[in-house]
Design a protein around this motif. Sequence first.
Motif, PDB file in Angstrom:
ATOM      1  N   PHE A  87      -4.677  -2.651   2.532  1.00  0.00           N
ATOM      2  CA  PHE A  87      -3.227  -2.563   2.680  1.00  0.00           C
ATOM      3  C   PHE A  87      -2.745  -1.422   3.556  1.00  0.00           C
ATOM      4  O   PHE A  87      -1.543  -1.269   3.763  1.00  0.00           O
ATOM      5  N   GLY A 120      -8.960  -4.986  -3.118  1.00  0.00           N
ATOM      6  CA  GLY A 120      -7.928  -5.377  -2.169  1.00  0.00           C
ATOM      7  C   GLY A 120      -7.070  -4.228  -1.683  1.00  0.00           C
ATOM      8  O   GLY A 120      -6.501  -4.288  -0.583  1.00  0.00           O
ATOM      9  N   PHE A 124      -3.007 -11.521   4.184  1.00  0.00           N
ATOM     10  CA  PHE A 124      -4.077 -10.899   3.407  1.00  0.00           C
ATOM     11  C   PHE A 124      -5.381 -11.691   3.527  1.00  0.00           C
ATOM     12  O   PHE A 124      -6.452 -11.114   3.765  1.00  0.00           O
ATOM     13  N   TRP A 157      -6.961 -11.030   6.777  1.00  0.00           N
ATOM     14  CA  TRP A 157      -7.619  -9.730   6.830  1.00  0.00           C
ATOM     15  C   TRP A 157      -8.992  -9.770   6.171  1.00  0.00           C
ATOM     16  O   TRP A 157      -9.958  -9.206   6.677  1.00  0.00           O
ATOM     17  N   LEU A 216       0.369  -7.768  -2.246  1.00  0.00           N
ATOM     18  CA  LEU A 216       0.201  -9.113  -1.690  1.00  0.00           C
ATOM     19  C   LEU A 216       1.551  -9.712  -1.296  1.00  0.00           C
ATOM     20  O   LEU A 216       1.674 -10.382  -0.261  1.00  0.00           O
ATOM     21  N   ARG A 231      -8.311  -0.569   6.285  1.00  0.00           N
ATOM     22  CA  ARG A 231      -8.528  -1.991   6.570  1.00  0.00           C
ATOM     23  C   ARG A 231      -9.517  -2.162   7.731  1.00  0.00           C
ATOM     24  O   ARG A 231     -10.469  -2.950   7.636  1.00  0.00           O
TER      25      ARG A 231
END
Length: 294
Positions: free
Chosen positions: A139, A135, A179, A182, A171, A144
Amino acid sequence: MSARVLVIGDVMTDIIVRPEGPIVPGSDRRAEIRNRPGGSGANQAVWLGAAGADVLFAARVGAADRPMYENYFRGQGVVPALAGDRDLPSGVLVTILDPSGERSFLTDRGANLNLGPDDLPESLLEGVQLVLVSGYSFFAPGPRMAVQRLLQAARKEKVAIAIDPASTGFLEEVGPAVFLGWVGAGEWLFANESEAELLTGEADFDAQLRVLGQQFSHVVIKRGRFGAALGNRDGVRLNQPAPIVEVLDTTGAGDAFAAGFVAALLRGESHQTCLAAGIAGGAKAVQAVGGQPI
């Protein structure tokens, strides 16, 4: 040899600080301080290599460090696909451990922030059965966009996608809806209890599985000393306990869990066996200092 897994995520140097007692503002405290290789993606890749998986790892490091990291990952059974950054150094993470083994982080992601589309060409997907993405890669805008583009190609090629949310702090900053937007749809989600609660607003893990199962075909919730649960939009399908072990450092335990699970999955094992392999990996990780196998 199992089918290949492509791991995308951060490479960090972990500086692990274990104070002898409470930190005293404005004064000294004796501590054990050690350097270890780290980063969520790197941890997952190395644990996968240790589990015998065929693993390809894509990331970005400082240009001067690239040869060293390539040699290191090869030595851990990982095929490196590393880009070298001439502007930013490799990432560094300071981990402060409390007496219970819980940790707090100070993060400088360094070269990881410049991961771009050229670092993640579609050719990386050749022969890959599953893409596992940390993850942390979502960010910052550049990484991304690069990851989203590769995941779009993976979906077209019918390559399975697995996501590890990685950080409740990040988060909380961006918000769960952002999130999840995304990330998009995927076959697998590996979340710990705090991440699952934050992403869903639900405290009960059966409810968390039902909510997250609307976006992911399979959801695994890592429950620490309580083991782990696996389910989907219909709720809990499997729930297994964890062995009682001495906890020295929880750094990388979730990464080891995901790696153990995925390695078993790519060997064609049942979900029950995969869950047991993930729990075993996490239990092994907490018994040593650092996020990667010694």
